[in-house]
Scaffold this motif. Structure first.
Motif, PDB file in Angstrom:
ATOM      1  N   LYS A   1     -26.547  60.672 -14.615  1.00  0.00           N
ATOM      2  CA  LYS A   1     -24.606  60.967 -13.601  1.00  0.00           C
ATOM      3  C   LYS A   1     -23.326  61.672 -14.195  1.00  0.00           C
TER       4      LYS A   1
ATOM      5  N   LYS B   1     -38.579  56.298 -17.166  1.00  0.00           N
ATOM      6  CA  LYS B   1     -38.217  57.306 -16.043  1.00  0.00           C
ATOM      7  C   LYS B   1     -36.617  57.056 -16.256  1.00  0.00           C
TER       8      LYS B   1
ATOM      9  N   PHE C   1     -32.501  59.396 -15.804  1.00  0.00           N
ATOM     10  CA  PHE C   1     -31.065  59.061 -14.894  1.00  0.00           C
ATOM     11  C   PHE C   1     -30.233  60.226 -14.492  1.00  0.00           C
TER      12      PHE C   1
ATOM     13  N   PHE D   1     -37.857  62.701 -13.686  1.00  0.00           N
ATOM     14  CA  PHE D   1     -36.214  62.334 -12.800  1.00  0.00           C
ATOM     15  C   PHE D   1     -37.288  62.226 -11.534  1.00  0.00           C
TER      16      PHE D   1
END
Length: 514
Positions: free
Chosen positions: A479, A475, A477, A13
């Protein structure tokens, strides 16, 4: 409750910023659910949040959490504020702060454990005897009970101290005979020499004088010849008309010095040189061993006290045994009372636990209380058995549901608002079982703020806040999902990548969206 979390450069992250303060509803602390494909980083993210609070070593460059719980920070020497800010910074090594005050990771975790419970996979702590007994104690609403419980704890602490002391005496008693002989030998050795402070220096001076006694006598004999010329000196002084007083005084002083030297020589001749040398040898042995005569005398006093204690062990032991016997009797009476009261509420607790187990499609459990040896909470040994099977041998799915039922059962007896972290609590469950877990967790969110990872649509549909964790190009993520995005995510969980209209319709139904 945790209001905000921030992580920078944490594993896969790059940056995570999560807000939870909006979760708090009229009667809800909030159910916060993380979903996403396998391997996206959900568990990594949860560990990252827990790491801010010292549960794990953190790998973030910077991490921060804002908490609004009322915490007793003064006992750790930390200034309190309206909110508590936990922060970690990595520069060569990790540094931890609470309200901008540098603290150790250990202190961070101690503070955090006042309001955070982390239930990892197959963690059985909550089913340990003392935790169950403590829960039963919370269910008893009688002032007299708590007075006697505190009395028991105080007496038991003293009982343990006395037992430890007795154990030490028993151990010392076995070694006492040999040790007493050694101490007597040490004491006798010093007492036989009977050293005195300053004696060594005095004997060294005598030894030095003895080495030159003959020379002193010889010189004194030679000097005495001067008196043969004394009258000649007086006659000479008269002839030159000089006062002879100075000469008279000098001759008198000389006579006194010669007399003293002869007296000293006579005294020294009466001394046994061998006796002096032997005495010096004994004193030198003490000085070599202890550094000085003063130290040897201090050692002598210490050993005398130690010998006195050892010789009085049997008397002390007898008194201790009597005191322990009396105290044990008082403890057993108190423990019997506590056990009886616990038995009364154990049935109520069992009923409450089975109420939630039924909702979770689980068989009934038994709360079994047995009497055991005295320990810090009495004689009560408590355990939970499901289907006559020890909880250590039940399946993971059953175990997790049992944990949820236990949490729900003790909800009304929790004194503080807490935050729970649950890692795949609904794993290995059918749809019906998953929904039952989701509904009970939703109920629990009245008292707890709950962070949960799930691969099931049921728990996701009950969330107050729903976060999606994804991964792309190595990577990760995270949300927060909107209403429409939640439909999409729950449909994905139901039907996989190819989200059918049926899956979307079912997702809307679960979310109660028309």
């Amino acid at each position: 409750m945790i209001e905000r979390v921030y992580l920078k450069e944490y594993v896969t992250f790059e940056e995570v910023e999560l807000e939870f303060s909006e979760v708090e509803l009229e009667f809800s602390k909030g159910l916060i659910v993380f979903t996403g494909p396998s391997g996206a980083g959900k568990s990594v993210l949860m560990r990252g949040i827990l790491s801010i609070f010292g549960f794990f070593d953190i790998n973030a460059k910077l991490s921060e959490a804002i908490v609004d719980n009322k915490l007793d920070l003064e006992k750790y020497g930390i200034e309190e504020d309206e909110v508590t800010i936990f922060r970690q910074i990595r520069k060569n090594k990790n540094r931890y702060f609470i309200n901008n005050q540098a603290v150790s990771k250990k202190v961070v975790n101690k503070v955090a454990k006042e309001f955070i419970d982390y239930l990892s996979l197959r963690e059985v702590d909550e089913f340990e005897n003392e935790n169950i007994v403590n829960l039963l104690d919370k269910m008893i609403r009688e002032k007299e009970y708590y007075v006697k419980l505190e009395d028991y704890k105080s007496k038991y602490k003293k009982y343990k101290e006395l037992k430890n002391k007795l154990e030490k005496i028993n151990k010392e008693e076995k070694e006492a005979i040999e040790k007493i002989e050694f101490l007597k030998y040490e004491i006798d050795k010093i007492e036989n020499i009977s050293p005195k402070v300053g004696e060594f220096e005095e004997l060294m001076s005598i030894k030095k004088d003895l080495s030159k006694i003959e020379k002193i006598k010889e010189k004194a004999y030679e000097i005495e010849r001067i008196f043969e010329y004394e009258n000649n000196v007086y006659e000479f002084l008269d002839m030159i008309e000089e006062d002879s007083e100075f000469f008279s005084n000098a001759m008198n002083e000389l006579r006194i010095a010669i007399d003293k030297a002869q007296e000293k020589a006579s005294y020294l001749e009466s001394i046994d040189i061998e006796e002096v040398l032997n005495r010096l040898s004994n004193l030198q042995e003490l000085i070599r061993r202890f550094g000085s005569i003063e130290n040897s005398l201090e050692y002598l006093e210490e050993k005398k006290k130690e010998l006195n204690l050892l010789e009085n062990l049997s008397f002390e032991k007898e008194n201790l045994q009597k005191e322990i016997k009396t105290l044990k009797k008082e403890l057993i009476n108190l423990a019997e009372y506590l056990h009886t009261k616990r038995e009364e509420v154990a049935k109520k607790f069992e009923e409450k636990l089975n109420f939630y187990l039924k909702k979770l499609y689980m068989p009934d459990a038994k709360v079994v209380l047995e009497k055991d040896n005295l320990y810090n909470l009495g004689i009560t040994k408590a355990k939970i058995i499901v289907n006559d099977i020890d909880i250590n041998t039940i399946s993971t799915g059953e175990f997790n549901r049992l944990r949820v039922a236990l949490l729900a059962s003790k909800l009304e007896y929790e004194e503080k608002e807490k935050t729970l972290f649950l890692d795949e609590i609904d794993a290995n469950l059918s749809g019906e079982e998953s929904m039952s877990v989701a509904e009970v967790l939703k109920y629990l969110s009245k008292k707890y703020q709950i962070f949960a990872i799930s691969h099931q649509p049921q728990l996701a549909s009950k969330a107050n806040k729903h976060f999606l964790v994804t991964k792309k190009d190595n990577k990760s993520f995270v949300k927060e999902l909107s209403k429409e995005e939640r439909i999409e995510e729950i449909a994905r969980i139901i039907g996989g990548k190819e989200k059918s209209q049926k899956a979307i319709a079912y997702a809307k139904e679960m979310l109660n969206i028309k």
